[in-house]
Design a protein around this motif. Sequence first.
Motif, PDB file in Angstrom:
ATOM      1  N   LEU A   6       0.849  -1.186   0.000  1.00 21.92           N
ATOM      2  CA  LEU A   6       0.000   0.000   0.000  1.00 21.92           C
ATOM      3  C   LEU A   6       0.884   1.235   0.000  1.00 21.92           C
ATOM      4  O   LEU A   6       1.836   1.324   0.792  1.00 21.92           O
ATOM      5  CB  LEU A   6      -0.892   0.028   1.237  1.00 21.92           C
ATOM      6  CG  LEU A   6      -2.041  -0.987   1.297  1.00 21.92           C
ATOM      7  CD1 LEU A   6      -2.526  -1.137   2.729  1.00 21.92           C
ATOM      8  CD2 LEU A   6      -3.188  -0.551   0.389  1.00 21.92           C
ATOM      9  N   PHE A  28       0.799   5.144   0.701  1.00 20.12           N
ATOM     10  CA  PHE A  28       0.013   6.208   1.325  1.00 20.12           C
ATOM     11  C   PHE A  28       0.638   7.573   1.058  1.00 20.12           C
ATOM     12  O   PHE A  28       1.860   7.700   0.928  1.00 20.12           O
ATOM     13  CB  PHE A  28      -0.045   6.009   2.842  1.00 20.12           C
ATOM     14  CG  PHE A  28      -0.775   4.783   3.289  1.00 20.12           C
ATOM     15  CD1 PHE A  28      -2.154   4.771   3.379  1.00 20.12           C
ATOM     16  CD2 PHE A  28      -0.088   3.628   3.647  1.00 20.12           C
ATOM     17  CE1 PHE A  28      -2.840   3.643   3.814  1.00 20.12           C
ATOM     18  CE2 PHE A  28      -0.751   2.500   4.076  1.00 20.12           C
ATOM     19  CZ  PHE A  28      -2.137   2.507   4.162  1.00 20.12           C
ATOM     20  N   LEU A  84      -4.763  -0.850  10.037  1.00 15.98           N
ATOM     21  CA  LEU A  84      -3.349  -0.937   9.660  1.00 15.98           C
ATOM     22  C   LEU A  84      -2.705  -2.169  10.284  1.00 15.98           C
ATOM     23  O   LEU A  84      -1.893  -2.848   9.643  1.00 15.98           O
ATOM     24  CB  LEU A  84      -2.612   0.332  10.095  1.00 15.98           C
ATOM     25  CG  LEU A  84      -3.000   1.620   9.345  1.00 15.98           C
ATOM     26  CD1 LEU A  84      -2.344   2.830   9.995  1.00 15.98           C
ATOM     27  CD2 LEU A  84      -2.602   1.527   7.867  1.00 15.98           C
ATOM     28  N   GLU A 134      -1.033  -5.363   8.312  1.00 14.80           N
ATOM     29  CA  GLU A 134       0.321  -5.828   8.619  1.00 14.80           C
ATOM     30  C   GLU A 134       0.309  -7.322   8.944  1.00 14.80           C
ATOM     31  O   GLU A 134       1.182  -8.083   8.497  1.00 14.80           O
ATOM     32  CB  GLU A 134       0.894  -5.027   9.784  1.00 14.80           C
ATOM     33  CG  GLU A 134       2.336  -5.373  10.108  1.00 14.80           C
ATOM     34  CD  GLU A 134       2.918  -4.493  11.197  1.00 14.80           C
ATOM     35  OE1 GLU A 134       4.106  -4.683  11.533  1.00 14.80           O
ATOM     36  OE2 GLU A 134       2.202  -3.617  11.728  1.00 14.80           O
ATOM     37  N   LYS A 183       2.560  -4.914   2.830  1.00 14.11           N
ATOM     38  CA  LYS A 183       3.613  -3.944   3.136  1.00 14.11           C
ATOM     39  C   LYS A 183       3.066  -2.524   2.995  1.00 14.11           C
ATOM     40  O   LYS A 183       1.967  -2.307   2.500  1.00 14.11           O
ATOM     41  CB  LYS A 183       4.808  -4.168   2.216  1.00 14.11           C
ATOM     42  CG  LYS A 183       5.405  -5.569   2.350  1.00 14.11           C
ATOM     43  CD  LYS A 183       6.584  -5.758   1.429  1.00 14.11           C
ATOM     44  CE  LYS A 183       7.131  -7.181   1.500  1.00 14.11           C
ATOM     45  NZ  LYS A 183       7.588  -7.518   2.853  1.00 14.11           N
ATOM     46  N   ARG A 184       3.879  -1.562   3.410  1.00 13.24           N
ATOM     47  CA  ARG A 184       3.425  -0.179   3.434  1.00 13.24           C
ATOM     48  C   ARG A 184       4.572   0.752   3.094  1.00 13.24           C
ATOM     49  O   ARG A 184       5.710   0.549   3.535  1.00 13.24           O
ATOM     50  CB  ARG A 184       2.871   0.143   4.824  1.00 13.24           C
ATOM     51  CG  ARG A 184       2.150   1.455   4.922  1.00 13.24           C
ATOM     52  CD  ARG A 184       1.348   1.503   6.204  1.00 13.24           C
ATOM     53  NE  ARG A 184       2.154   1.823   7.370  1.00 13.24           N
ATOM     54  CZ  ARG A 184       1.767   1.634   8.623  1.00 13.24           C
ATOM     55  NH1 ARG A 184       0.596   1.059   8.861  1.00 13.24           N
ATOM     56  NH2 ARG A 184       2.542   1.961   9.628  1.00 13.24           N
ATOM     57  N   THR A 229       5.214   5.233   2.357  1.00  8.88           N
ATOM     58  CA  THR A 229       4.603   6.555   2.348  1.00  8.88           C
ATOM     59  C   THR A 229       5.379   7.471   1.415  1.00  8.88           C
ATOM     60  O   THR A 229       6.606   7.457   1.378  1.00  8.88           O
ATOM     61  CB  THR A 229       4.563   7.190   3.751  1.00  8.88           C
ATOM     62  OG1 THR A 229       5.884   7.216   4.299  1.00  8.88           O
ATOM     63  CG2 THR A 229       3.659   6.403   4.672  1.00  8.88           C
TER      64      THR A 229
END
Length: 343
Positions: free
Chosen positions: A53, A55, A187, A191, A196-197, A199
């Motif tokens: 993701l 953000f 969130l 996880e 995964k994340r 920004t």
Amino acid sequence: MDDFDFDLPREMIAERPATPRDASRLLHVPASGGLADLGVRDLPALLAPGDILVFNDTRVIPARLAGRRGLAGIEVTLHQRTGLARWKAFARPAKKLKPGDRVDFAEGFSAQVAEKGEMGEVILDFDRAGEDLMLALEAFGKLPLPPYIRQGEADERDTGDYQTVFAREKGAVAAPTAGLHFTPDLLAALEARGVKRATITLHVGAGTFLPVKVDDTDDHRMHQEIGVVTPEAAAAVNAARAAGGRVVAVGTTSLRLLESAADPLGTLQPFDDATDIFITPGHSFRLADMLLTNFHLPRSTLFMLVSAFSGLERMRAAYEHAKAAGYRFYSYGDCCLLERTPT
């Protein structure tokens, strides 16, 4: 422009967000096949371990200021920072301003009109810079809600409602609204799913609210917005993609920055610059596989973008379904998860 028009009853526009945020509805729009009525809390099940993701961590600032030039009342909405003390802004009524004029916002807090542009735009040089200017905005400015929510008049509740839980980098005058649906619990669930994340930062400008006033989309000019993709964020996205994960843009702002920073081979590059990318049907997407986004205004650049991503007829059908099913529209409304239509 008529291709991107549709009717929407006024009562379908959300005045407040869902409580809690992740209680919003989610319409799943796959690349082919039927639509699915779900909720934002179903997002982990729609994604796979290894997906990432992306953000937008921009933070909305109190960018609306009421001031005076002499006896004349002036309201300005800042939309792009171009220096430590200099901002581009939209002024009302702009006809009362000329270069060299001083606008007073409070005792000891003012700005000088450096330049005057088209469509009510001015460039302002403030009497303070950097964090001192941010402190003055916090003291004397107002949150710039979109004009279709309570005529743009924010209240105390909006101070929290109109920020994402991961808002960090000050500079936006509009929220990346797809991010408003996320909570710490959601969130954590993502996880745990192995999603995964990353920004990135795009400081959303007030130009996002401007109507398209031309008949042909080729004639529309987008306002610039400042974006940053750090080397660390680029490496995380590229690693996830190389391992077979899908890139999921959270919001049209994230998608626009990803498309601005990706090279022709689909590799995300570090980026620190302005972008005025305007995505319409026919655009060849370089990076994102999925897009989480709210429901947008008719005849808007954002509805053009989602139509480019998933196909115009597909999006028109999805919006008609959402209207019939009672989804809530726009910044405080529900969302949809779009899968990119192969080109």
